[in-house]
Design an enzyme around this catalytic site. Structure first.
Site, PDB file in Angstrom:
ATOM      1  CG  HIS A 194     -49.656 -37.647  10.709  1.00  0.00           C
ATOM      2  ND1 HIS A 194     -50.174 -38.944  10.751  1.00  0.00           N
ATOM      3  CD2 HIS A 194     -49.911 -36.743  11.525  1.00  0.00           C
ATOM      4  CE1 HIS A 194     -51.263 -38.654  11.670  1.00  0.00           C
ATOM      5  NE2 HIS A 194     -50.995 -37.400  12.207  1.00  0.00           N
ATOM      6  CD  GLU A 435     -63.648 -24.901   9.064  1.00  0.00           C
ATOM      7  OE1 GLU A 435     -62.801 -25.258   8.640  1.00  0.00           O
ATOM      8  OE2 GLU A 435     -63.777 -24.981  10.514  1.00  0.00           O
ATOM      9  CB  CYS A 506     -56.535 -19.234   8.853  1.00  0.00           C
ATOM     10  SG  CYS A 506     -58.086 -20.233   9.312  1.00  0.00           S
TER      11      CYS A 506
HETATM   12  C1  PEP Z   1     -59.515 -24.635   6.696  1.00  0.00           C
HETATM   13  O1  PEP Z   1     -60.419 -25.445   6.709  1.00  0.00           O
HETATM   14  O2  PEP Z   1     -59.254 -23.893   5.622  1.00  0.00           O
HETATM   15  C2  PEP Z   1     -58.623 -24.591   7.938  1.00  0.00           C
HETATM   16  C3  PEP Z   1     -57.639 -23.619   7.929  1.00  0.00           C
HETATM   17  O3  PEP Z   1     -58.542 -25.781   8.798  1.00  0.00           O
HETATM   18  P1  PEP Z   1     -58.072 -27.138   8.702  1.00  0.00           P
HETATM   19  O4  PEP Z   1     -57.031 -27.014   7.247  1.00  0.00           O
HETATM   20  O5  PEP Z   1     -57.506 -27.611   9.879  1.00  0.00           O
HETATM   21  O6  PEP Z   1     -59.336 -27.962   8.472  1.00  0.00           O
HETATM   22 MG    MG Z   2     -61.000 -26.515   8.408  1.00  0.00          MG
END
Ligand code: PEP
Ligand code: MG
Length: 574
Positions: A194, A435, A506
């Site tokens: 955080h 992912e 992303c």
């Molecule tokens: C990722 O896994 O690349 C993603 C964008 O999601 P998070 O980082 O929130 O797991």
């Molecule tokens: Mg992720």
């Protein structure tokens, strides 16, 4: 003596200044007897300290600026709640009187008792709140010892210092805003903590996981923090200092120049448009998103609305949050990811933590096991779609059956809203996050049921390379350029393009300017990243010729040797 330390850079930029050590109460509290006739005074001393900390936390809460992430408020509330609990603010008074001991010792006994109770709790989120108990007790101990919470005793207050701490709480971070520190460095913490997230939102260069910074660095020593490289230089010689001052000026100049790109369309030199979207955690982040000129939100990590609180946000609260983002983006796409909890992202009422949480009941798996919670969120997202251009994104898909179940849940939520006569957009695009390597490899089994894809490279790398992304002891193995990772990313982009399904990245790879050309060369046309990274990525897009990038990217894909990959990448980025 000059020395260099390496950690994890969590927020870019360079800062130079004198070290300001955050007082770190070791909680080794002295124990002494208090004369019976002085016990009442001892209790008064304790009450005064508790009162001072209460006033300090309340003052902090009142001074939280408008745009601050919502979790800052939640943390301050939590700390006030802990402080106001009778175990901490009442019981030590009785102990002082019964045992004839000093207030610090009485407080420490109560803290130990509380910690033992927390340790026995099965729920990980609650168990981890013992950290907050310790932080609150530290504050009271400091008040008892007559020192303010943030000691930073440095003599010169003219130049903003570098905050050096063992660990930091978000409440402390808010104080730093007031005290104008130039950077912060800590011994513990990960890139996804955080505090790191807050540091990024405050735009302060920061490095975490330095392990020995706090014991090794002394007050007032000159420190250079390179938040981009994750490097900290202590007592640098004149030459190094001059070099970094130059780099700092260049960085600042670069930032200024980049600001001018705000309204420039991200188009390659051969005229191909590229979408540069932003990732957000809180509705308030939209302000920065608009400032950098992102053309949409590619990832709204909705789980942050659920964190650091004892209850779950209900449909109305979620709807208000999603709607505010949709309206603020004025018709630009807003991709809301459904709750991705589990693993490192914990909520109080979330999944029970098992020995392998990254492989456990996470994200969509958890939502499917909690249909009421999922339904509430889906209804809120769909309702917000009447107020903007909402896209819905499902995280952690691993197989078709899971996707079908999720789609059935979406359809059920739509049906409920129709029956209740509540407005929503009928055609909200539904996407899946790729992912998990299985989803990437068997992409065709999911593709015909999805309107778009978003590659989560953070988890894709974690699962492909079997590296816990939150464990800093294996962070050196976290390699976006590993041939297996590149193979999977390229495969997903190629397959999606072949089937005309829009695809974005992303994960953090999307915000790394050194990877922009490679991803463009592999066929990616949509990126979503932290807003602070967007101008740099846009600059690379503007200077890229796809017909040059494509053959070199293919060669990188065909290479297996990491040195070869790096040298080809350097050539591509030259
Ligand atoms: C990722 O896994 O690349 C993603 C964008 O999601 P998070 O980082 O929130 O797991
Ligand atoms: Mg992720």
């Amino acid at each position: 003596m000059s020395f260099t330390m390496f950690g994890i850079g969590v927020s870019g930029g360079i800062a130079i200044g004198p070290a300001r050590l955050l007082s770190h109460t070791s909680l080794e509290v002295s124990h002494y007897a208090v004369q019976p006739d002085r016990l009442a005074r001892e209790v008064e001393r304790f009450d005064a300290a508790v009162g001072a900390v209460r006033a300090e936390l309340e003052e902090l809460r009142a001074s939280v600026p408008q745009g601050a992430p919502a979790e800052v408020d939640a943390f301050l509330n939590l700390h006030l709640m802990i402080l106001n609990d009778s175990t901490l603010c009442e019981a030590p008074r009785a102990l002082v009187l019964q045992q004839g001991c000093n207030a610090e010792w009485a407080l420490k006994q109560q803290m130990d008792l509380l910690i033992r109770q927390f340790e026995a709790i099965e729920d990980t989120y609650l168990r981890e709140r013992q950290v907050d108990v310790v932080q609150v007790v530290e504050r009271v101990l400091k008040a008892l010892l007559g020192s303010p919470s943030l000691v930073s005793t440095g003599s010169s207050r003219d130049s903003p210092g570098i905050l050096v701490a063992h660990d930091l709480s978000p409440a402390d971070m808010m104080l730093f805003k007031e005290q104008q520190f130039a950077a912060f460095i800590t011994d513990v913490g990960g890139a996804t903590s955080h505090t790191a997230i807050l540091a990024r939102s405050l735009n302060l260069p920061s490095v975490v996981a330095l392990h020995h910074a706090w014991p090794l660095i002394r007050e007032n020593e000159i420190v250079i923090v390179d938040g981009t490289q994750g490097v900290v230089l202590v007592n640098p010689d004149r030459q190094v200092l001059t070099e970094y001052r130059l780099r700092q000026e260049q960085w600042d100049l670069e930032r200024q120049k980049l600001k001018r790109l705000r309204s420039t369309r991200a188009t390659t030199l051969d005229g191909v448009d590229v979408e540069l979207h932003a990732n957000i955690e809180f509705p308030n982040d939209v302000e920065l998103v608009r400032r950098v000129g992102a053309t949409g939100i590619g990832l709204f990590r909705s789980e942050f609305l659920f964190m650091n609180r004892p209850d779950l946000p209900d449909e109305e609260e979620q709807f208000a949050a999603y709607r505010s983002v949709a309206e603020a983006m004025k018709g630009a796409p807003v991709t809301i990811r459904t709750l991705d909890v589990g693993n490192d992202k914990l909520i109080e009422q979330g999944p029970r933590v098992t020995s392998n949480p990254a492989l456990g009941l996470r994200a969509v798996r958890y939502c499917l096991s909690e249909p009421r919670l999922f339904n509430t969120q889906l209804r809120a997202i769909l309702r917000a779609s009447a107020f903007g251009n909402i896209h819905l994104l499902i995280p952690m898909l691993s197989c078709r059956a899971e996707l079908e179940q999720a789609l059935t849940m979406v359809e059920a939520a739509r049906e409920q809203l129709r029956e209740e006569g509540i407005a929503f957009a009928e055609n909200v695009p539904i996407g899946g996050m790729i992912e998990i390597p299985a989803a990437a490899l068997a992409l065709e089994s999911l593709l015909d049921r999805l309107d778009f894809l978003s590659i989560g490279t953070n988890d894709l790398i974690q699962y492909t390379l079997a590296i816990d992304r939150t464990d800093d002891s294996v962070s050196h193995l976290y390699d976006p350029l590993h041939p297996a990772v590149l193979f999977l990313v390229a495969h997903v982009i190629r397959t999606a393009n072949k089937h005309d399904v829009p695809v974005a990245v992303c994960g953090e790879m999307a915000g790394a300017p050194e990877l922009t050309r490679l991803l463009l060369g592999l066929g990616l046309r949509s990126f979503s990243m932290h807003a602070n990274h967007l101008p740099m990525v846009k600059q690379v897009v503007l200077k890229t010729t796809l017909t040059d990038a494509e053959p070199l990217s293919r060669r990188i894909l065909g290479a297996y040797d990491s040195e070869k990959i790096q040298s080809l990448l350097n050539k591509l980025n030259a």
